[in-house]
Design an enzyme around this catalytic site. Structure first.
Site, PDB file in Angstrom:
ATOM      1  N   SER A 111      16.798 -62.186  29.974  1.00 24.84           N
ATOM      2  CA  SER A 111      16.812 -61.003  29.119  1.00 24.84           C
ATOM      3  C   SER A 111      17.807 -61.025  27.979  1.00 24.84           C
ATOM      4  CB  SER A 111      17.026 -59.754  29.966  1.00 24.84           C
ATOM      5  OG  SER A 111      15.854 -59.454  30.673  1.00 24.84           O
ATOM      6  N   GLY A 355      14.919 -68.525  39.605  1.00 19.36           N
ATOM      7  CA  GLY A 355      15.654 -69.782  39.606  1.00 19.36           C
ATOM      8  C   GLY A 355      16.534 -70.013  38.403  1.00 19.36           C
TER       9      GLY A 355
END
Length: 522
Positions: A111, A355
């Site tokens: 993000s 991950g």
């Protein structure tokens, strides 16, 4: 099916942006498998013969210890401190190959990509192509939402400060073609409106997807092309790309799951719907991320993409405040603005994908920046230690979080918060999913559980604000808060920036059958 999706930033039961699940993250925090840490890469400062500050050494030791504790195979670090740059890699890109991480190894940054979208928007603002305070429909005439009145009124600024008020976790996979983002935005009518427009902060991936679509329409180019032309390439971010097909010749950090306490390469984690690229899709290196941070600090040796006025406007005039793992004054133009006890504002983001978990912050008044990129599902535990806790801020910038001393409350006061809280998302398949949490009083605190299993404890430190702790009382470095409705009663729990609606004091939350989902940030 109930699913958890952190950031930002799976429902964020410990970090935000595409975020991982609280349940999984809680389990991962207990993982203690040792992972070999590769030799540190040479620092630019070392090459000049300058002595490395002791604080950098302490930071390296903390990262190495965290990697061993949380089973993180590799990490990339970038720090700007006292006028010098420190970039290095730790560990390995892939446990199967043993290739060492360098400062140029690329990770998906999640993000923090949102701030690239916002920087691109601001470049178009300066060119007179976009106005932050015009309605979205000025650029997307057919824009529609479940609440028609919101679609007609929502502004570009409200997209970027996370106050649009609709459900934020909308992750439908609309394919890999150039029309993926347009199709994603066309699906916004299935996303429910939660709170009044402009009134409440709730972390909103979907809103940034709409902002990305505005860039496409205004420039007439796919989002990825426009973002590179407006931000990535002019800044000289030579190891930053959106597609895995563009990574030939790069050192690439593989994504790892945790199996029996050990990291295992999981190729399926690398897939991301193209519609989410403006939300969390950039792949970048620690060196590039630090360069990007220095740009937003206003360093004059870098290309001037924006006027100082526009750059600083991104870091000011926040929308509604609340919490996103830390307390927030609110969000400016995509930047999370975090107060400190000493006064200077911390400008922050960070991101999560399956991950791949990272932190990113800078303190303009201290000319300090730090970014950390990790390649394991257990990465959020280390990121929380460095980006939500006080340690790094105190060590390098002399600032700390607002004071928070846990208090025990009597049962009569805790009763106002007890109940079942439910949050929702729309998954990759376009179908709605739910997560329920049961909050019950116990020994002056609230216990958050699911299916009869205690996940964490909430200890109040002021009215409606809590510290999240593990079931054994150890800290998670995470803060959350309750939001009251117009009648003054508790209506929502805001955790990881998302809103969980209070539904009842008796209904028990179901335990999810599956806890696997991409994460978005904070």
């Amino acid at each position: 099916m109930l699913v958890i999706i952190a950031e930002s930033e799976a429902f964020p039961l410990a970090r935000g942006d595409v975020d991982v699940s609280l349940t999984r993250r809680t389990v991962l925090k207990s993982a203690a498998a040792a992972v070999p840490v590769a030799a540190l890469s040479t620092l630019p400062a070392s090459a000049t013969g300058l002595r490395e500050p002791a604080a950098i050494g302490r930071l390296a030791e903390k990262i190495e210890a965290g990697m061993a504790k949380y089973a993180i195979p590799g990490a990339g670090l970038g720090v700007w401190h006292r006028g010098r740059e420190y970039v290095r890699g730790f560990g390995v890109t892939n446990v199967d190959t043993g290739e060492p991480v360098s400062g140029d190894t690329v990770f998906r940054i999640g993000s923090t990509s949102k701030t690239f979208t916002a920087t691109a928007i601001m470049r178009l603002v300066e060119r007179g192509r976009i106005s932050l305070d015009r309605p979205v429909r000025a650029y997307l005439p057919d824009f529609a939402t479940q609440d028609p009145s919101v679609a007609a009124r929502v502004t570009v600024r409200q997209l970027l400060n996370h106050s649009a008020g609709w459900q934020g976790d909308y992750f439908e996979d609309t394919g890999q073609g150039d029309g993926a983002l347009a199709q994603y935005v066309a699906g916004m009518t299935k996303v429910p409106q939660l709170t009044p427009l402009g009134k409440v902060f709730s972390y909103n991936n979907a809103a940034i997807g709409v902002a990305g679509r505005i860039i496409e329409v205004v420039t007439g180019k796919p989002y990825e092309t426009a973002a590179r032309e407006l931000v990535v390439d002019p800044l000289g971010l030579v190891h930053s790309r959106f597609f895995h097909s563009e990574l030939d010749g790069f050192s690439v950090a593989a994504s790892h799951n945790i199996v029996d306490g050990k990291p295992v390469v999981e190729p399926s984690f690398d897939a991301m719907p193209r519609a989410l690229h403006s939300i969390g899709g950039l792949i970048s290196s620690a060196r590039d991320q630090l360069r990007y941070a220095r740009y937003h600090l206003g360093h004059r040796d870098l290309p001037k993409l924006l006027s100082d006025r526009s750059r600083l406007a991104m870091q000011s005039h926040p929308g509604p405040g609340g919490t996103l793992f830390v307390e927030l004054n609110g969000v400016g133009v995509s930047w999370m603005l975090r107060p400190t006890a000493q006064g200077p504002t911390v400008v922050q983001h960070g991101g999560d994908w399956s991950g791949q978990h990272s932190g990113f912050l800078f303190v303009p008044q201290r000319d300090f920046a730090i970014t950390l990129l990790t390649n394991s599902e257990s990465g959020p535990s280390l990121v929380a230690e460095l980006f939500a806790d006080d340690w790094a801020l105190q060590e390098f910038a002399g600032v700390s979080n607002l004071r928070a001393v846990p208090q025990e409350l009597p049962p009569s006061r805790l009763a106002a918060y007890e109940g079942t809280y439910v949050s929702q998302q729309i998954g990759l398949d376009g179908k709605p999913e739910e997560l329920g949490l049961d909050l019950t009083a116990d020994s002056g605190e609230l216990v958050a559980g699911m299916g009869g299993q205690a996940l964490f404890r909430f200890a109040f430190y002021r009215k409606d604000y809590v510290l999240a702790q593990n079931p054994d009382g150890t800290p998670t470095h995470v803060r959350a808060n309750f939001v009251r409705g117009s009648d003054g009663q508790v209506e929502w729990l805001r955790y990881g920036g998302r809103l969980f609606r209070r539904q009842s004091a008796t209904k028990k939350a179901l335990r999810p059958a599956k806890l696997r989902h991409p994460a978005t940030v904070w």
